[in-house]
Design a protein around this motif. Structure first.
Motif, PDB file in Angstrom:
ATOM      1  N   ALA A  61     -11.500 -16.761  -5.393  1.00 21.23           N
ATOM      2  CA  ALA A  61     -10.942 -15.539  -4.814  1.00 21.23           C
ATOM      3  C   ALA A  61     -11.247 -15.456  -3.321  1.00 21.23           C
ATOM      4  O   ALA A  61     -10.388 -15.090  -2.518  1.00 21.23           O
ATOM      5  N   ALA A  62     -12.485 -15.824  -2.940  1.00 17.92           N
ATOM      6  CA  ALA A  62     -12.854 -15.809  -1.520  1.00 17.92           C
ATOM      7  C   ALA A  62     -12.009 -16.802  -0.722  1.00 17.92           C
ATOM      8  O   ALA A  62     -11.573 -16.506   0.397  1.00 17.92           O
ATOM      9  N   ALA A  63     -11.753 -17.973  -1.299  1.00 16.03           N
ATOM     10  CA  ALA A  63     -10.923 -18.978  -0.624  1.00 16.03           C
ATOM     11  C   ALA A  63      -9.492 -18.471  -0.449  1.00 16.03           C
ATOM     12  O   ALA A  63      -8.870 -18.678   0.610  1.00 16.03           O
ATOM     13  N   ILE A  64      -8.968 -17.795  -1.469  1.00 19.72           N
ATOM     14  CA  ILE A  64      -7.607 -17.258  -1.381  1.00 19.72           C
ATOM     15  C   ILE A  64      -7.523 -16.167  -0.320  1.00 19.72           C
ATOM     16  O   ILE A  64      -6.575 -16.126   0.475  1.00 19.72           O
ATOM     17  N   VAL A  65      -8.527 -15.288  -0.293  1.00 20.44           N
ATOM     18  CA  VAL A  65      -8.543 -14.229   0.731  1.00 20.44           C
ATOM     19  C   VAL A  65      -8.605 -14.851   2.125  1.00 20.44           C
ATOM     20  O   VAL A  65      -7.877 -14.451   3.037  1.00 20.44           O
ATOM     21  N   GLY A  66      -9.478 -15.848   2.294  1.00 23.30           N
ATOM     22  CA  GLY A  66      -9.581 -16.513   3.594  1.00 23.30           C
ATOM     23  C   GLY A  66      -8.276 -17.150   4.019  1.00 23.30           C
ATOM     24  O   GLY A  66      -7.835 -17.008   5.165  1.00 23.30           O
ATOM     25  N   ALA A  67      -7.619 -17.842   3.092  1.00 22.14           N
ATOM     26  CA  ALA A  67      -6.338 -18.480   3.407  1.00 22.14           C
ATOM     27  C   ALA A  67      -5.285 -17.435   3.760  1.00 22.14           C
ATOM     28  O   ALA A  67      -4.486 -17.634   4.686  1.00 22.14           O
ATOM     29  N   THR A  68      -5.288 -16.320   3.043  1.00 23.19           N
ATOM     30  CA  THR A  68      -4.316 -15.256   3.328  1.00 23.19           C
ATOM     31  C   THR A  68      -4.538 -14.675   4.713  1.00 23.19           C
ATOM     32  O   THR A  68      -3.584 -14.396   5.439  1.00 23.19           O
ATOM     33  N   VAL A  69      -5.787 -14.494   5.087  1.00 18.26           N
ATOM     34  CA  VAL A  69      -6.098 -13.992   6.438  1.00 18.26           C
ATOM     35  C   VAL A  69      -5.551 -14.954   7.489  1.00 18.26           C
ATOM     36  O   VAL A  69      -4.933 -14.538   8.474  1.00 18.26           O
ATOM     37  N   PHE A  70      -5.729 -16.260   7.265  1.00 17.17           N
ATOM     38  CA  PHE A  70      -5.311 -17.255   8.256  1.00 17.17           C
ATOM     39  C   PHE A  70      -3.805 -17.498   8.299  1.00 17.17           C
ATOM     40  O   PHE A  70      -3.340 -18.221   9.167  1.00 17.17           O
ATOM     41  N   THR A  71      -3.039 -16.901   7.382  1.00 17.98           N
ATOM     42  CA  THR A  71      -1.595 -16.941   7.555  1.00 17.98           C
ATOM     43  C   THR A  71      -1.164 -15.942   8.623  1.00 17.98           C
ATOM     44  O   THR A  71      -0.049 -16.022   9.132  1.00 17.98           O
ATOM     45  N   ALA A  72      -2.041 -14.982   8.955  1.00 15.38           N
ATOM     46  CA  ALA A  72      -1.762 -13.925   9.946  1.00 15.38           C
ATOM     47  C   ALA A  72      -0.540 -13.104   9.561  1.00 15.38           C
ATOM     48  O   ALA A  72       0.174 -12.608  10.412  1.00 15.38           O
ATOM     49  N   SER A  73      -0.315 -12.957   8.259  1.00 12.00           N
ATOM     50  CA  SER A  73       0.818 -12.170   7.782  1.00 12.00           C
ATOM     51  C   SER A  73       0.340 -10.779   7.388  1.00 12.00           C
ATOM     52  O   SER A  73      -0.428 -10.632   6.438  1.00 12.00           O
ATOM     53  N   ARG A  74       0.811  -9.782   8.095  1.00 12.74           N
ATOM     54  CA  ARG A  74       0.394  -8.407   7.814  1.00 12.74           C
ATOM     55  C   ARG A  74       0.883  -7.943   6.456  1.00 12.74           C
ATOM     56  O   ARG A  74       0.188  -7.222   5.746  1.00 12.74           O
ATOM     57  N   ALA A  75       2.077  -8.360   6.062  1.00 15.11           N
ATOM     58  CA  ALA A  75       2.606  -7.976   4.752  1.00 15.11           C
ATOM     59  C   ALA A  75       1.748  -8.567   3.638  1.00 15.11           C
ATOM     60  O   ALA A  75       1.499  -7.911   2.620  1.00 15.11           O
ATOM     61  N   ALA A  76       1.286  -9.791   3.827  1.00 17.99           N
ATOM     62  CA  ALA A  76       0.434 -10.415   2.809  1.00 17.99           C
ATOM     63  C   ALA A  76      -0.906  -9.705   2.726  1.00 17.99           C
ATOM     64  O   ALA A  76      -1.450  -9.516   1.641  1.00 17.99           O
ATOM     65  N   TRP A  77      -1.455  -9.318   3.876  1.00 12.87           N
ATOM     66  CA  TRP A  77      -2.715  -8.581   3.855  1.00 12.87           C
ATOM     67  C   TRP A  77      -2.558  -7.283   3.066  1.00 12.87           C
ATOM     68  O   TRP A  77      -3.383  -6.951   2.226  1.00 12.87           O
ATOM     69  N   ALA A  78      -1.479  -6.557   3.359  1.00 13.04           N
ATOM     70  CA  ALA A  78      -1.230  -5.296   2.650  1.00 13.04           C
ATOM     71  C   ALA A  78      -0.986  -5.551   1.161  1.00 13.04           C
ATOM     72  O   ALA A  78      -1.503  -4.823   0.303  1.00 13.04           O
ATOM     73  N   GLY A  79      -0.211  -6.589   0.849  1.00 18.09           N
ATOM     74  CA  GLY A  79       0.056  -6.920  -0.543  1.00 18.09           C
ATOM     75  C   GLY A  79      -1.194  -7.321  -1.299  1.00 18.09           C
ATOM     76  O   GLY A  79      -1.378  -6.961  -2.462  1.00 18.09           O
ATOM     77  N   MET A  80      -2.061  -8.058  -0.613  1.00 15.78           N
ATOM     78  CA  MET A  80      -3.315  -8.494  -1.225  1.00 15.78           C
ATOM     79  C   MET A  80      -4.193  -7.290  -1.571  1.00 15.78           C
ATOM     80  O   MET A  80      -4.716  -7.187  -2.681  1.00 15.78           O
ATOM     81  N   VAL A  81      -4.305  -6.369  -0.635  1.00 15.07           N
ATOM     82  CA  VAL A  81      -5.125  -5.173  -0.857  1.00 15.07           C
ATOM     83  C   VAL A  81      -4.512  -4.298  -1.946  1.00 15.07           C
ATOM     84  O   VAL A  81      -5.195  -3.859  -2.879  1.00 15.07           O
ATOM     85  N   ALA A  82      -3.201  -4.056  -1.854  1.00 16.53           N
ATOM     86  CA  ALA A  82      -2.535  -3.182  -2.819  1.00 16.53           C
ATOM     87  C   ALA A  82      -2.562  -3.784  -4.223  1.00 16.53           C
ATOM     88  O   ALA A  82      -2.865  -3.086  -5.205  1.00 16.53           O
ATOM     89  N   GLY A  83      -2.254  -5.066  -4.341  1.00 21.72           N
ATOM     90  CA  GLY A  83      -2.240  -5.712  -5.652  1.00 21.72           C
ATOM     91  C   GLY A  83      -3.604  -5.717  -6.308  1.00 21.72           C
ATOM     92  O   GLY A  83      -3.743  -5.427  -7.499  1.00 21.72           O
ATOM     93  N   THR A  84      -4.633  -6.030  -5.516  1.00 14.95           N
ATOM     94  CA  THR A  84      -5.990  -6.036  -6.062  1.00 14.95           C
ATOM     95  C   THR A  84      -6.426  -4.636  -6.456  1.00 14.95           C
ATOM     96  O   THR A  84      -7.066  -4.444  -7.495  1.00 14.95           O
ATOM     97  N   ALA A  85      -6.072  -3.635  -5.634  1.00 13.30           N
ATOM     98  CA  ALA A  85      -6.441  -2.254  -5.936  1.00 13.30           C
ATOM     99  C   ALA A  85      -5.800  -1.789  -7.245  1.00 13.30           C
ATOM    100  O   ALA A  85      -6.466  -1.183  -8.093  1.00 13.30           O
ATOM    101  N   VAL A  86      -4.522  -2.073  -7.416  1.00  9.00           N
ATOM    102  CA  VAL A  86      -3.831  -1.675  -8.651  1.00  9.00           C
ATOM    103  C   VAL A  86      -4.467  -2.358  -9.861  1.00  9.00           C
ATOM    104  O   VAL A  86      -4.694  -1.735 -10.907  1.00  9.00           O
ATOM    105  N   MET A  87      -4.779  -3.657  -9.712  1.00  7.48           N
ATOM    106  CA  MET A  87      -5.369  -4.386 -10.825  1.00  7.48           C
ATOM    107  C   MET A  87      -6.759  -3.854 -11.184  1.00  7.48           C
ATOM    108  O   MET A  87      -7.083  -3.658 -12.358  1.00  7.48           O
ATOM    109  N   VAL A  88      -7.586  -3.585 -10.168  1.00  2.55           N
ATOM    110  CA  VAL A  88      -8.936  -3.085 -10.421  1.00  2.55           C
ATOM    111  C   VAL A  88      -8.892  -1.697 -11.054  1.00  2.55           C
ATOM    112  O   VAL A  88      -9.628  -1.411 -12.003  1.00  2.55           O
ATOM    113  N   VAL A  89      -8.013  -0.833 -10.540  1.00  2.00           N
ATOM    114  CA  VAL A  89      -7.867   0.495 -11.149  1.00  2.00           C
ATOM    115  C   VAL A  89      -7.418   0.359 -12.600  1.00  2.00           C
ATOM    116  O   VAL A  89      -7.912   1.067 -13.491  1.00  2.00           O
TER     117      VAL A  89
END
Length: 199
Positions: A61-89
């Motif tokens: 999971a840490a590797a995936i988050v790091g790779a997502t950060v290095f794509t510099a895609s704001r939509a992916a950052w938002a999607g990553m946070v939103a998707g994880t939040a929905v799943m955890v809830v």
């Protein structure tokens, strides 16, 4: 990191930011994959019973988050946070049977704490970006990519960089090909055929 097969637009628009793309021609194809896979990895990690599996899942999971950060895609950052939040809830609402009540309470408090810290950080980053008047020309780092997006003094069009038309094109693509799509990594090759101003 080599930018091999990366679309020229990404190199020209942000020459000082290295956007990893793996084998995809554009970073959005990679970051959409990463943001989608993250929720699966986190869910499997939470559900795992063996310590080794939990550690492996956390590292993945840490590797995936790091790779997502290095794509510099704001939509992916938002999607990553939103998707994880929905799943955890979802995990907290529909309790895992193997969780004892004490673990459930601890997880609930941890999630609430993280959400509060994230919200405060977002407010603080927005205030800082607006005070600094972060603009596109200052996008020399991954932090500045985010700050530019949060700058309330910039117009929405400037912050989104023409993405409203891109989103409209994506909506048309989904409407025309809801099941098969246009093909992985082909969005930017097809987008101008579907953009509203090209219709």
């Amino acid at each position: 990191w080599t930018r091999r097969a990366l679309l020229l637009d990404w190199i020209l628009l942000d020459p000082s930011i290295v956007r990893i793309n793996a084998s995809f021609t554009d970073v959005n194809a990679l970051d959409a994959y990463l943001a989608s896979v993250l929720t699966v990895v986190v869910a499997l990690t939470v559900a795992a019973r063996r310590v080794e599996a939990k550690v492996a899942g956390a590292v993945s999971a840490a590797a995936i988050v790091g790779a997502t950060v290095f794509t510099a895609s704001r939509a992916a950052w938002a999607g990553m946070v939103a998707g994880t939040a929905v799943m955890v809830v979802g995990l907290l609402v529909w309790r895992l049977p193997s969780w004892p009540a004490s673990a459930y309470r601890a997880a609930r408090m941890a999630v609430i704490s993280v959400m509060v810290v994230f919200a405060l950080g977002l407010v603080g980053a927005t205030a800082w970006a607006t005070a600094r008047d972060a603009r596109i020309g200052q996008r020399h780092s991954y932090v500045n990519v985010m700050l530019h997006t949060l700058n309330l003094r910039a117009t929405a069009e400037e912050r989104l960089r023409g993405r409203v038309q891109f989103w409209a094109a994506a909506t048309r693509m989904v409407g025309a090909r809801p099941w098969a799509g246009v093909g992985i990594g082909r969005y930017f090759k097809e987008v101008y055929r579907w953009a509203p101003n090209q219709a």
